[in-house]
Scaffold this motif. Structure first.
Motif, mmCIF file in Angstrom:
data_model
loop_
_atom_site.group_PDB
_atom_site.id
_atom_site.type_symbol
_atom_site.label_atom_id
_atom_site.label_comp_id
_atom_site.label_asym_id
_atom_site.label_seq_id
_atom_site.Cartn_x
_atom_site.Cartn_y
_atom_site.Cartn_z
ATOM 1 N N GLN A 25 0.833 -1.194 0.000
ATOM 2 C CA GLN A 25 0.000 0.000 0.000
ATOM 3 C C GLN A 25 0.879 1.259 0.000
ATOM 4 O O GLN A 25 0.602 2.218 -0.735
ATOM 5 C CB GLN A 25 -0.926 0.010 1.212
ATOM 6 C CG GLN A 25 -1.847 1.211 1.239
ATOM 7 C CD GLN A 25 -2.697 1.275 2.496
ATOM 8 O OE1 GLN A 25 -2.290 0.794 3.548
ATOM 9 N NE2 GLN A 25 -3.867 1.876 2.384
ATOM 10 N N GLU A 26 1.926 1.252 0.811
ATOM 11 C CA GLU A 26 2.835 2.400 0.855
ATOM 12 C C GLU A 26 3.487 2.632 -0.510
ATOM 13 O O GLU A 26 3.576 3.774 -0.972
ATOM 14 C CB GLU A 26 3.924 2.180 1.910
ATOM 15 C CG GLU A 26 3.445 2.309 3.331
ATOM 16 C CD GLU A 26 4.539 1.950 4.342
ATOM 17 O OE1 GLU A 26 5.734 1.936 3.989
ATOM 18 O OE2 GLU A 26 4.181 1.675 5.503
ATOM 19 N N LYS A 27 3.931 1.554 -1.145
ATOM 20 C CA LYS A 27 4.558 1.691 -2.460
ATOM 21 C C LYS A 27 3.560 2.201 -3.490
ATOM 22 O O LYS A 27 3.900 3.041 -4.336
ATOM 23 C CB LYS A 27 5.156 0.359 -2.912
ATOM 24 C CG LYS A 27 6.415 -0.004 -2.156
ATOM 25 C CD LYS A 27 6.988 -1.325 -2.626
ATOM 26 C CE LYS A 27 8.240 -1.657 -1.824
ATOM 27 N NZ LYS A 27 8.842 -2.928 -2.235
ATOM 28 N N ALA A 28 2.336 1.714 -3.425
ATOM 29 C CA ALA A 28 1.302 2.182 -4.348
ATOM 30 C C ALA A 28 1.024 3.662 -4.114
ATOM 31 O O ALA A 28 0.832 4.436 -5.077
ATOM 32 C CB ALA A 28 0.022 1.362 -4.181
ATOM 33 N N PHE A 29 1.018 4.091 -2.861
ATOM 34 C CA PHE A 29 0.781 5.504 -2.550
ATOM 35 C C PHE A 29 1.939 6.359 -3.061
ATOM 36 O O PHE A 29 1.716 7.432 -3.637
ATOM 37 C CB PHE A 29 0.587 5.699 -1.040
ATOM 38 C CG PHE A 29 0.282 7.112 -0.669
ATOM 39 C CD1 PHE A 29 -0.937 7.682 -1.001
ATOM 40 C CD2 PHE A 29 1.219 7.893 -0.001
ATOM 41 C CE1 PHE A 29 -1.229 9.004 -0.669
ATOM 42 C CE2 PHE A 29 0.938 9.204 0.330
ATOM 43 C CZ PHE A 29 -0.281 9.763 -0.006
ATOM 44 N N GLU A 30 3.171 5.888 -2.876
ATOM 45 C CA GLU A 30 4.332 6.630 -3.380
ATOM 46 C C GLU A 30 4.269 6.759 -4.903
ATOM 47 O O GLU A 30 4.569 7.824 -5.451
ATOM 48 C CB GLU A 30 5.629 5.931 -2.960
ATOM 49 C CG GLU A 30 5.936 6.060 -1.486
ATOM 50 C CD GLU A 30 7.119 5.199 -1.043
ATOM 51 O OE1 GLU A 30 7.761 4.540 -1.903
ATOM 52 O OE2 GLU A 30 7.392 5.174 0.165
ATOM 53 N N GLU A 31 3.878 5.684 -5.572
ATOM 54 C CA GLU A 31 3.731 5.722 -7.033
ATOM 55 C C GLU A 31 2.641 6.714 -7.436
ATOM 56 O O GLU A 31 2.795 7.469 -8.405
ATOM 57 C CB GLU A 31 3.416 4.317 -7.561
ATOM 58 C CG GLU A 31 3.389 4.207 -9.056
ATOM 59 C CD GLU A 31 4.727 4.507 -9.711
ATOM 60 O OE1 GLU A 31 4.707 5.038 -10.841
ATOM 61 O OE2 GLU A 31 5.784 4.242 -9.106
ATOM 62 N N PHE A 32 1.544 6.716 -6.689
ATOM 63 C CA PHE A 32 0.447 7.649 -6.928
ATOM 64 C C PHE A 32 0.946 9.091 -6.800
ATOM 65 O O PHE A 32 0.651 9.943 -7.649
ATOM 66 C CB PHE A 32 -0.683 7.365 -5.932
ATOM 67 C CG PHE A 32 -1.784 8.382 -5.953
ATOM 68 C CD1 PHE A 32 -2.735 8.375 -6.953
ATOM 69 C CD2 PHE A 32 -1.878 9.341 -4.942
ATOM 70 C CE1 PHE A 32 -3.761 9.306 -6.959
ATOM 71 C CE2 PHE A 32 -2.897 10.267 -4.939
ATOM 72 C CZ PHE A 32 -3.838 10.257 -5.960
ATOM 73 N N ILE A 33 1.716 9.361 -5.755
ATOM 74 C CA ILE A 33 2.249 10.712 -5.531
ATOM 75 C C ILE A 33 3.187 11.099 -6.677
ATOM 76 O O ILE A 33 3.129 12.232 -7.184
ATOM 77 C CB ILE A 33 2.985 10.799 -4.170
ATOM 78 C CG1 ILE A 33 2.000 10.611 -3.007
ATOM 79 C CG2 ILE A 33 3.750 12.102 -4.026
ATOM 80 C CD1 ILE A 33 0.936 11.687 -2.916
ATOM 81 N N LYS A 34 4.030 10.183 -7.113
ATOM 82 C CA LYS A 34 4.943 10.461 -8.235
ATOM 83 C C LYS A 34 4.150 10.814 -9.485
ATOM 84 O O LYS A 34 4.479 11.762 -10.198
ATOM 85 C CB LYS A 34 5.831 9.259 -8.515
ATOM 86 C CG LYS A 34 6.974 9.083 -7.569
ATOM 87 C CD LYS A 34 7.801 7.859 -7.988
ATOM 88 C CE LYS A 34 8.859 7.541 -6.964
ATOM 89 N NZ LYS A 34 9.612 6.311 -7.316
ATOM 90 N N GLU A 35 3.127 10.037 -9.771
ATOM 91 C CA GLU A 35 2.306 10.296 -10.964
ATOM 92 C C GLU A 35 1.610 11.641 -10.860
ATOM 93 O O GLU A 35 1.534 12.382 -11.857
ATOM 94 C CB GLU A 35 1.284 9.174 -11.139
ATOM 95 C CG GLU A 35 1.894 7.862 -11.585
ATOM 96 C CD GLU A 35 0.892 6.714 -11.603
ATOM 97 O OE1 GLU A 35 -0.321 6.943 -11.362
ATOM 98 O OE2 GLU A 35 1.323 5.571 -11.855
ATOM 99 N N GLU A 36 1.101 11.950 -9.670
ATOM 100 C CA GLU A 36 0.431 13.238 -9.483
ATOM 101 C C GLU A 36 1.411 14.396 -9.625
ATOM 102 O O GLU A 36 1.091 15.412 -10.256
ATOM 103 C CB GLU A 36 -0.259 13.296 -8.117
ATOM 104 C CG GLU A 36 -1.508 12.454 -8.024
ATOM 105 C CD GLU A 36 -2.556 12.874 -9.039
ATOM 106 O OE1 GLU A 36 -2.886 14.073 -9.130
ATOM 107 O OE2 GLU A 36 -3.033 11.987 -9.769
#
Length: 148
Positions: free
Chosen positions: A116-127
């Motif tokens: 979940q943390e990695k998915a959130f970090e990826e989400f932040i990078k994309e944003e």
């Protein structure tokens, strides 16, 4: 900014529920072990009482029947103690199984939390990337309008 939605949230929630259930099972196994150990302790106390009573019977007047009854009671307590030791071992084994299961479930939950943390970090990078792209486009547009 869009809201972050973890696509495997249902799995993570399930892991939390499973962990809570196993924690309760572990606590129940711990209580059972405590109860079995308490029974064993009481049996040892009872045996000690019979042994003390046997010493008193031999000191005063010798009543063979009372001494034999006392000896039989001590032998019976030895049997009860051995049986109770087996129950204590079973309870310890069950507690150990529950502890291992709890440890395994906790590790699975931690893995899901890391995902979940990695998915959130990826989400932040994309944003951040999308935001940066928008700023670049806006800057290019504004610069282009000034040039005209």
């Amino acid at each position: 900014m869009p809201k972050f939605i973890y696509r495997m949230q249902s799995i993570l929630s399930l892991k939390y529920k499973m962990e809570e259930q196993v924690k309760m099972e572990f606590a129940a196994a711990r209580m059972r072990l405590d109860e079995e150990e308490e029974k064993l302790r009481r049996l040892f106390e009872r045996k000690a009482y019979y042994e003390e009573e046997g010493r008193r019977l031999r000191e005063h007047n010798l009543n063979v029947q009372d001494i034999m009854d006392n000896k039989n009671a001590i032998l019976q307590m030895n049997d009860y103690i051995e049986n109770q030791k087996i129950e204590v071992r079973r309870a310890e084994d069950e507690l150990e199984r529950k502890r291992k299961k709890l440890q395994e479930i906790m590790q699975e939950r931690k893995v899901q939390e890391k995902l979940q943390e990695k998915a959130f970090e990826e989400f932040i990078k994309e944003e951040n990337s999308a935001e940066s792209k928008e700023v670049d486009e806006l800057t290019s547009y504004t610069y282009g309008r000034r040039r005209r």
